[in-house]
Enzyme design. Structure first.
Site, mmCIF file in Angstrom:
data_model
loop_
_atom_site.group_PDB
_atom_site.id
_atom_site.type_symbol
_atom_site.label_atom_id
_atom_site.label_comp_id
_atom_site.label_asym_id
_atom_site.label_seq_id
_atom_site.Cartn_x
_atom_site.Cartn_y
_atom_site.Cartn_z
ATOM 1 N N ASP A 100 10.442 -3.904 3.363
ATOM 2 C CA ASP A 100 9.291 -2.969 2.786
ATOM 3 C C ASP A 100 8.963 -2.083 3.892
ATOM 4 O OD1 ASP A 100 7.180 -1.965 1.878
ATOM 5 O OD2 ASP A 100 5.985 -3.556 1.076
ATOM 6 N N HIS A 138 2.099 0.687 6.475
ATOM 7 C CA HIS A 138 2.161 -0.584 7.558
ATOM 8 C C HIS A 138 2.680 -0.147 8.917
ATOM 9 C CE1 HIS A 138 1.210 -2.621 3.890
ATOM 10 N NE2 HIS A 138 2.427 -2.314 3.532
ATOM 11 N N ILE A 194 -2.254 -1.543 7.958
ATOM 12 C CA ILE A 194 -2.748 -2.764 7.609
ATOM 13 C C ILE A 194 -1.447 -3.634 7.432
ATOM 14 C CG2 ILE A 194 -4.476 -2.048 6.430
ATOM 15 C CD1 ILE A 194 -2.872 -2.256 3.686
ATOM 16 N N GLY A 232 0.839 -7.200 2.290
ATOM 17 C CA GLY A 232 0.259 -8.342 1.537
ATOM 18 C C GLY A 232 1.318 -9.406 1.353
#
Length: 285
Positions: A189, A194, A209, A212
């Protein structure tokens, strides 16, 4: 503008073929912080090729079709899409190297109404290309905040797992590294949210961040450590609801309840008093 219901309902996903190597297996585990204590032989088993084992949650990275909702043909306002829930069923212990096929499909789309968004439910079968064995089924919901009111049915999703009304049986704190997302993204990903501070600020975060699904993988790590004594073959299902993002460098606290043949859990950031995962359920063989 609502999403294109007909286009999404008939979406033709390309079959994804992937060659999984021991290096991929080790890199995924490192992205979750396994090997934090390099003398701990139980965690070393997930990051060292001698007797290597796969972390069960790695299935969510296998046969991944990418962020296909960015395709303009979907009609989805992709900037407003949130990862809502994640489900995983594992049928056989994951291999550490294999030829993998990922076959994705749309299960259904729920229209919450104009101004209330829509939810897309999709799933993916993970198949061993050499044996034809189905290894796992990965499913998720995507909450499309800007795309309700297309005239569809407001269908409920799977019922979330309920947490016991008592003190947890286990509390497991996992410290993440400031560079955790930069490691995890190498498992597939590559969303710049990110990694790039400018991109993160453009969507309302003061810094990048954690993925998830990296937080989801931390849940697998917490369950393996706290309940299963790192017996990865026993973890055959893992479901969660996402509540809030984690920032790399934060400590994630898992509260875990043992309930018969499974565990229930949630995760929070004590320093911010924020719940990041909720309604978690881990199923055991």
């Amino acid at each position: 503008m609502p999403l294109d219901f007909e286009a999404l309902s008939d979406w033709d996903f390309e079959e994804i073929r992937q060659t999984l190597t021991q290096r991929d297996t080790i890199l995924y585990a490192l992205g979750l912080g396994f090997g934090e204590d390099p003398t701990d032989k139980k965690e070393l088993a997930f990051v060292y090729e001698d007797g290597l084992k796969a972390v069960p949650s790695m299935a969510v990275t296998m046969g991944y079709p990418g962020f296909w909702l960015r395709n303009p043909r979907t009609g989805v306002n992709w900037q407003k899409v949130l990862h809502g829930e994640q489900w995983l069923d594992i049928y056989k212990p994951l291999p550490v190297n294999a030829n993998i096929i990922g076959r994705s499909k749309i299960d259904f789309i729920s229209d919450k109404g104009e101004g209330k968004g829509a939810v897309i439910y999709q799933s993916r079968d993970i198949i061993d290309a050499d044996t034809g064995d189905k290894l796992a089924r990965v499913a998720m919901s995507a909450f499309c905040r800007g795309d309700g009111g297309f005239g569809g049915e407001n269908r409920p999703g799977p019922k979330p797992a309920m947490l016991p009304d008592r003190d947890p049986d286990h509390i497991c704190d996992i410290e993440t590294l400031p560079r955790q997302a930069l490691i995890y993204r190498l498992s597939g990903d590559m969303n710049p949210l990110h990694a790039d501070p400018d991109v993160a600020r453009s969507v309302g975060f003061d810094r990048p961040i954690l993925h998830g699904l990296a937080t989801y993988g931390l849940a697998a790590r917490a369950i393996l450590k706290s309940v299963l004594d790192y017996d990865s073959a026993r973890l055959v299902g893992l479901d969660v609801r996402f509540s809030a993002p984690v920032y790399p460098g934060e400590t994630v606290r898992f509260e875990i309840w043992e309930e018969g043949g499974e565990a229930r859990f949630r995760a929070s950031i004590p320093a911010r008093d924020v719940l990041v995962l909720n309604n978690g359920a881990a199923r055991f063989a």
